[in-house]
Design a protein around this motif. Structure first.
Motif, PDB file in Angstrom:
ATOM      1  N   LEU A   1       0.858  -1.187   0.000  1.00  0.00           N
ATOM      2  CA  LEU A   1       0.000   0.000   0.000  1.00  0.00           C
ATOM      3  C   LEU A   1       0.890   1.232   0.000  1.00  0.00           C
ATOM      4  O   LEU A   1       1.912   1.267   0.684  1.00  0.00           O
TER       5      LEU A   1
ATOM      6  N   ALA B   1      -4.736   5.545   1.274  1.00  0.00           N
ATOM      7  CA  ALA B   1      -3.956   4.312   1.182  1.00  0.00           C
ATOM      8  C   ALA B   1      -4.383   3.655  -0.128  1.00  0.00           C
ATOM      9  O   ALA B   1      -5.551   3.295  -0.297  1.00  0.00           O
TER      10      ALA B   1
ATOM     11  N   ASP C   1      -3.733   0.632  -2.951  1.00  0.00           N
ATOM     12  CA  ASP C   1      -3.141  -0.668  -3.202  1.00  0.00           C
ATOM     13  C   ASP C   1      -2.416  -0.614  -4.545  1.00  0.00           C
ATOM     14  O   ASP C   1      -3.018  -0.276  -5.567  1.00  0.00           O
TER      15      ASP C   1
ATOM     16  N   VAL D   1      -7.858   1.726  -0.784  1.00  0.00           N
ATOM     17  CA  VAL D   1      -8.178   0.717   0.221  1.00  0.00           C
ATOM     18  C   VAL D   1      -8.680   1.384   1.493  1.00  0.00           C
ATOM     19  O   VAL D   1      -9.469   0.811   2.234  1.00  0.00           O
ATOM     20  N   GLY D   2      -8.247   2.610   1.745  1.00  0.00           N
ATOM     21  CA  GLY D   2      -8.678   3.335   2.928  1.00  0.00           C
ATOM     22  C   GLY D   2      -8.377   4.806   2.768  1.00  0.00           C
ATOM     23  O   GLY D   2      -7.527   5.196   1.967  1.00  0.00           O
TER      24      GLY D   2
ATOM     25  N   ALA E   1      -8.362   0.901   6.049  1.00  0.00           N
ATOM     26  CA  ALA E   1      -7.898  -0.030   5.023  1.00  0.00           C
ATOM     27  C   ALA E   1      -8.073  -1.483   5.462  1.00  0.00           C
ATOM     28  O   ALA E   1      -8.462  -2.336   4.665  1.00  0.00           O
TER      29      ALA E   1
ATOM     30  N   SER F   1     -10.132  -4.956   1.853  1.00  0.00           N
ATOM     31  CA  SER F   1      -9.843  -4.914   3.284  1.00  0.00           C
ATOM     32  C   SER F   1      -8.828  -5.995   3.615  1.00  0.00           C
ATOM     33  O   SER F   1      -8.672  -6.961   2.873  1.00  0.00           O
TER      34      SER F   1
END
Length: 190
Positions: free
Chosen positions: A68, A96, A98, A105-106, A126, A147
């Motif tokens: 990440l 964040a 990927d 992802v977050g 994430a 996740s």
């Protein structure tokens, strides 16, 4: 623009020429190459930063959550209070992403400057499943399947990415931290 019009009028009057219309000058300015005008005024470094090619990342990941990349940016959004509509401040966005899937992802949005807390919030977001988060926002019809624990995170050298809290938290969960190599000029300065 007003200063430019005054200068155009002055120079045309000096040569006893008819002064061009404001719209004529404005259309000529609009037709100028933005890179050239930025290079002439703020400078070539500013022009290169704004218009230069975006560096292609050499980061590679074999599978989702293998790597990440986390970073912050100050967003051009000003939060105002509900009652008086007075500005409270600009927001910081921490993402964040990927590397394998190029998916977010977050994320975390805050009025606070980047810190170990904003990194903790983005990593928590994430790692956790998104179904409950989406349902809380009445978005349960959407699917956000990203996740889980990342194997590595790639970050720059800002102080929050060297915080003891981040280092210990990543050690506890077996997450490796990769810091971006410092620029050659920055290495020479230290």
């Amino acid at each position: 623009m007003a200063a430019l019009i005054r200068e155009v009028r002055r120079r045309f009057a000096e040569h006893q020429l008819p002064v061009p219309n404001y719209r004529t000058v404005a259309s000529r300015v609009a037709a100028l190459d933005p890179r050239l005008t930025m290079a002439k005024r703020p400078g070539t470094k500013a022009a290169r930063q704004k218009f230069g090619p975006v560096g292609v990342s050499n980061l590679r990941a074999d599978a989702p959550l293998d790597l990440l990349q986390i970073d912050h940016t100050l967003v051009d959004v000003i939060v105002v209070d509900r009652e008086h509509r007075l500005a409270i401040g600009r927001t910081w966005l921490t993402l964040a992403i990927d590397i394998a899937t190029r998916s977010v992802v977050g994320f975390s949005v805050s009025l606070e400057a980047p810190s170990a807390l904003s990194i903790s919030l983005v990593l928590t977001h994430a790692v956790l499943p998104k179904a409950v988060w989406l349902a809380d926002r009445e978005l349960q019809n959407l699917d956000w399947p990203m996740s889980g624990l990342p194997h590595r995170i790639h970050v720059d050298n800002a102080k929050e990415f060297h915080s003891e809290a981040l280092v210990r938290g990543c050690q506890e969960y077996g997450i490796m931290i990769d810091h971006r190599a410092r620029a050659a000029s920055a290495r020479r300065a230290h």
